[in-house]
Design a protein around this motif. Structure first.
Motif, PDB file in Angstrom:
ATOM      1  N   PRO A  38      31.183 -20.519  17.471  1.00 24.67           N
ATOM      2  CA  PRO A  38      29.978 -20.835  16.708  1.00 24.67           C
ATOM      3  C   PRO A  38      29.512 -19.659  15.866  1.00 24.67           C
ATOM      4  O   PRO A  38      29.668 -18.504  16.259  1.00 24.67           O
ATOM      5  CB  PRO A  38      28.951 -21.170  17.785  1.00 24.67           C
ATOM      6  CG  PRO A  38      29.449 -20.462  18.998  1.00 24.67           C
ATOM      7  CD  PRO A  38      30.944 -20.435  18.888  1.00 24.67           C
ATOM      8  N   MET A  39      28.984 -19.981  14.694  1.00 22.28           N
ATOM      9  CA  MET A  39      28.431 -18.940  13.838  1.00 22.28           C
ATOM     10  C   MET A  39      27.058 -18.558  14.373  1.00 22.28           C
ATOM     11  O   MET A  39      26.309 -19.412  14.828  1.00 22.28           O
ATOM     12  CB  MET A  39      28.293 -19.472  12.413  1.00 22.28           C
ATOM     13  CG  MET A  39      29.617 -19.735  11.752  1.00 22.28           C
ATOM     14  SD  MET A  39      29.407 -20.281  10.067  1.00 22.28           S
ATOM     15  CE  MET A  39      28.524 -18.898   9.388  1.00 22.28           C
ATOM     16  N   PRO A  40      26.716 -17.279  14.313  1.00 26.26           N
ATOM     17  CA  PRO A  40      25.376 -16.893  14.744  1.00 26.26           C
ATOM     18  C   PRO A  40      24.339 -17.527  13.825  1.00 26.26           C
ATOM     19  O   PRO A  40      24.575 -17.658  12.630  1.00 26.26           O
ATOM     20  CB  PRO A  40      25.372 -15.367  14.621  1.00 26.26           C
ATOM     21  CG  PRO A  40      26.566 -15.008  13.832  1.00 26.26           C
ATOM     22  CD  PRO A  40      27.510 -16.165  13.847  1.00 26.26           C
ATOM     23  N   GLN A  41      23.208 -17.937  14.423  1.00 23.93           N
ATOM     24  CA  GLN A  41      22.168 -18.557  13.619  1.00 23.93           C
ATOM     25  C   GLN A  41      21.267 -17.495  13.013  1.00 23.93           C
ATOM     26  O   GLN A  41      20.893 -16.542  13.675  1.00 23.93           O
ATOM     27  CB  GLN A  41      21.307 -19.492  14.474  1.00 23.93           C
ATOM     28  CG  GLN A  41      21.996 -20.773  14.801  1.00 23.93           C
ATOM     29  CD  GLN A  41      21.026 -21.776  15.397  1.00 23.93           C
ATOM     30  OE1 GLN A  41      20.013 -21.414  15.959  1.00 23.93           O
ATOM     31  NE2 GLN A  41      21.354 -23.042  15.272  1.00 23.93           N
ATOM     32  N   THR A  42      20.936 -17.696  11.759  1.00 26.61           N
ATOM     33  CA  THR A  42      19.934 -16.859  11.120  1.00 26.61           C
ATOM     34  C   THR A  42      18.605 -17.597  11.256  1.00 26.61           C
ATOM     35  O   THR A  42      18.597 -18.807  11.506  1.00 26.61           O
ATOM     36  CB  THR A  42      20.271 -16.637   9.636  1.00 26.61           C
ATOM     37  OG1 THR A  42      20.243 -17.903   8.990  1.00 26.61           O
ATOM     38  CG2 THR A  42      21.624 -15.972   9.464  1.00 26.61           C
ATOM     39  N   PRO A  43      17.474 -16.915  11.079  1.00 32.89           N
ATOM     40  CA  PRO A  43      16.193 -17.605  11.224  1.00 32.89           C
ATOM     41  C   PRO A  43      16.092 -18.861  10.368  1.00 32.89           C
ATOM     42  O   PRO A  43      15.527 -19.846  10.781  1.00 32.89           O
ATOM     43  CB  PRO A  43      15.182 -16.550  10.793  1.00 32.89           C
ATOM     44  CG  PRO A  43      15.843 -15.246  11.112  1.00 32.89           C
ATOM     45  CD  PRO A  43      17.316 -15.489  10.856  1.00 32.89           C
ATOM     46  N   LYS A  65       1.773 -14.223  23.384  1.00 32.54           N
ATOM     47  CA  LYS A  65       3.201 -14.173  23.091  1.00 32.54           C
ATOM     48  C   LYS A  65       3.735 -15.575  22.892  1.00 32.54           C
ATOM     49  O   LYS A  65       3.456 -16.474  23.664  1.00 32.54           O
ATOM     50  CB  LYS A  65       3.968 -13.496  24.226  1.00 32.54           C
ATOM     51  CG  LYS A  65       5.473 -13.508  23.994  1.00 32.54           C
ATOM     52  CD  LYS A  65       6.204 -12.533  24.852  1.00 32.54           C
ATOM     53  CE  LYS A  65       7.703 -12.579  24.688  1.00 32.54           C
ATOM     54  NZ  LYS A  65       8.229 -12.432  23.357  1.00 32.54           N
ATOM     55  N   LEU A  66       4.524 -15.732  21.848  1.00 29.41           N
ATOM     56  CA  LEU A  66       5.239 -16.972  21.598  1.00 29.41           C
ATOM     57  C   LEU A  66       6.687 -16.761  22.013  1.00 29.41           C
ATOM     58  O   LEU A  66       7.342 -15.829  21.546  1.00 29.41           O
ATOM     59  CB  LEU A  66       5.178 -17.339  20.115  1.00 29.41           C
ATOM     60  CG  LEU A  66       6.005 -18.551  19.685  1.00 29.41           C
ATOM     61  CD1 LEU A  66       5.441 -19.829  20.305  1.00 29.41           C
ATOM     62  CD2 LEU A  66       6.045 -18.658  18.174  1.00 29.41           C
ATOM     63  N   PHE A  67       7.181 -17.597  22.894  1.00 29.19           N
ATOM     64  CA  PHE A  67       8.574 -17.518  23.321  1.00 29.19           C
ATOM     65  C   PHE A  67       9.409 -18.382  22.378  1.00 29.19           C
ATOM     66  O   PHE A  67       9.021 -19.502  22.047  1.00 29.19           O
ATOM     67  CB  PHE A  67       8.715 -17.994  24.771  1.00 29.19           C
ATOM     68  CG  PHE A  67       8.025 -17.087  25.741  1.00 29.19           C
ATOM     69  CD1 PHE A  67       8.716 -16.058  26.360  1.00 29.19           C
ATOM     70  CD2 PHE A  67       6.668 -17.235  26.013  1.00 29.19           C
ATOM     71  CE1 PHE A  67       8.076 -15.205  27.242  1.00 29.19           C
ATOM     72  CE2 PHE A  67       6.017 -16.386  26.897  1.00 29.19           C
ATOM     73  CZ  PHE A  67       6.714 -15.364  27.505  1.00 29.19           C
ATOM     74  N   THR A  68      10.554 -17.843  21.947  1.00 30.22           N
ATOM     75  CA  THR A  68      11.359 -18.533  20.937  1.00 30.22           C
ATOM     76  C   THR A  68      12.727 -18.975  21.435  1.00 30.22           C
ATOM     77  O   THR A  68      13.518 -19.507  20.656  1.00 30.22           O
ATOM     78  CB  THR A  68      11.553 -17.632  19.700  1.00 30.22           C
ATOM     79  OG1 THR A  68      12.166 -16.415  20.103  1.00 30.22           O
ATOM     80  CG2 THR A  68      10.213 -17.353  19.027  1.00 30.22           C
ATOM     81  N   GLU A  69      13.003 -18.763  22.701  1.00 30.38           N
ATOM     82  CA  GLU A  69      14.244 -19.305  23.256  1.00 30.38           C
ATOM     83  C   GLU A  69      14.106 -19.512  24.746  1.00 30.38           C
ATOM     84  O   GLU A  69      13.269 -18.900  25.408  1.00 30.38           O
ATOM     85  CB  GLU A  69      15.449 -18.416  22.946  1.00 30.38           C
ATOM     86  CG  GLU A  69      15.506 -17.109  23.682  1.00 30.38           C
ATOM     87  CD  GLU A  69      16.810 -16.370  23.428  1.00 30.38           C
ATOM     88  OE1 GLU A  69      17.324 -15.788  24.394  1.00 30.38           O
ATOM     89  OE2 GLU A  69      17.308 -16.372  22.291  1.00 30.38           O
ATOM     90  N   TRP A  70      14.929 -20.407  25.253  1.00 33.88           N
ATOM     91  CA  TRP A  70      15.007 -20.684  26.680  1.00 33.88           C
ATOM     92  C   TRP A  70      16.468 -20.962  26.980  1.00 33.88           C
ATOM     93  O   TRP A  70      17.089 -21.789  26.311  1.00 33.88           O
ATOM     94  CB  TRP A  70      14.140 -21.890  27.060  1.00 33.88           C
ATOM     95  CG  TRP A  70      14.242 -22.253  28.497  1.00 33.88           C
ATOM     96  CD1 TRP A  70      14.939 -23.299  29.029  1.00 33.88           C
ATOM     97  CD2 TRP A  70      13.657 -21.563  29.592  1.00 33.88           C
ATOM     98  NE1 TRP A  70      14.808 -23.303  30.388  1.00 33.88           N
ATOM     99  CE2 TRP A  70      14.028 -22.243  30.764  1.00 33.88           C
ATOM    100  CE3 TRP A  70      12.856 -20.432  29.705  1.00 33.88           C
ATOM    101  CZ2 TRP A  70      13.624 -21.828  32.026  1.00 33.88           C
ATOM    102  CZ3 TRP A  70      12.464 -20.033  30.965  1.00 33.88           C
ATOM    103  CH2 TRP A  70      12.835 -20.725  32.101  1.00 33.88           C
ATOM    104  N   ALA A  71      17.024 -20.244  27.934  1.00 31.75           N
ATOM    105  CA  ALA A  71      18.438 -20.394  28.303  1.00 31.75           C
ATOM    106  C   ALA A  71      19.342 -20.218  27.086  1.00 31.75           C
ATOM    107  O   ALA A  71      20.272 -20.986  26.863  1.00 31.75           O
ATOM    108  CB  ALA A  71      18.679 -21.735  28.991  1.00 31.75           C
ATOM    109  N   GLU A  72      19.030 -19.215  26.273  1.00 31.85           N
ATOM    110  CA  GLU A  72      19.807 -18.852  25.085  1.00 31.85           C
ATOM    111  C   GLU A  72      19.850 -19.957  24.028  1.00 31.85           C
ATOM    112  O   GLU A  72      20.763 -20.021  23.220  1.00 31.85           O
ATOM    113  CB  GLU A  72      21.214 -18.417  25.478  1.00 31.85           C
ATOM    114  CG  GLU A  72      21.218 -17.181  26.360  1.00 31.85           C
ATOM    115  CD  GLU A  72      22.606 -16.711  26.720  1.00 31.85           C
ATOM    116  OE1 GLU A  72      23.578 -17.081  26.032  1.00 31.85           O
ATOM    117  OE2 GLU A  72      22.706 -15.962  27.705  1.00 31.85           O
TER     118      GLU A  72
END
Length: 150
Positions: A38-43, A65-72
């Motif tokens: 997989p290609m890395p995601q950009t914002p 704090k805003l969390f922007t990922e869960w389990a990668e």
């Protein structure tokens, strides 16, 4: 041509060439490689790109704090404290799909074991109002009357 992992633009047919699957040239084989490498995601590529400015503005005004990922994986959620020790509530935003988005507010931990949960759905352009409504709902849970006069 140099063989190596394919890129997304190559997968879309801009350029077909040999890849790591022994000179494959089929869309199915390239799709397989794209899933393996997989290609890395950009914002700009995240599933939340269209609503991130709304979520960021809400988070800046509302939470620490805003969390922007869960389990990668991409996610958007934040915790709001209660008034009593150890109380915690969460507001999360589902990934928008087809111009629609869902928000879930829930209790994570309460002093009296109360369970709270409410879900809202609407058009992505109404997300700001939905987040404000979810925040107001959590505040009513936080400010509820103590059980049994405690």
């Amino acid at each position: 041509m140099k063989a190596g992992p394919i890129t997304a633009w190559q997968l879309l047919g801009v350029e077909w060439h040999s890849c790591r699957l022994n000179s494959c040239k089929s869309v199915a084989a390239h799709a397989l490689v794209a899933n393996i490498l997989p290609m890395p995601q950009t914002p700009a590529m995240t599933p939340y790109a269209e609503v991130d400015p709304i979520i960021d503005a809400w988070a800046a005004a509302t939470v620490k704090k805003l969390f922007t990922e869960w389990a990668e994986r991409p996610a958007r959620f934040a915790y709001l404290p209660g008034l009593r020790p150890f109380e915690c509530f969460q507001i999360s935003v589902d990934q928008p799909i087809g111009g629609r988005v869902a928000v879930l507010a829930r209790s994570v931990d309460t002093y009296d074991e109360s369970k709270f949960e409410q879900r809202w759905e609407g058009a992505t352009e109404t997300l700001s109002a939905i987040l404000d409504e979810a925040t107001a709902r959590v505040r009513t849970w936080v400010n509820r009357s103590p059980a049994n006069g405690s």
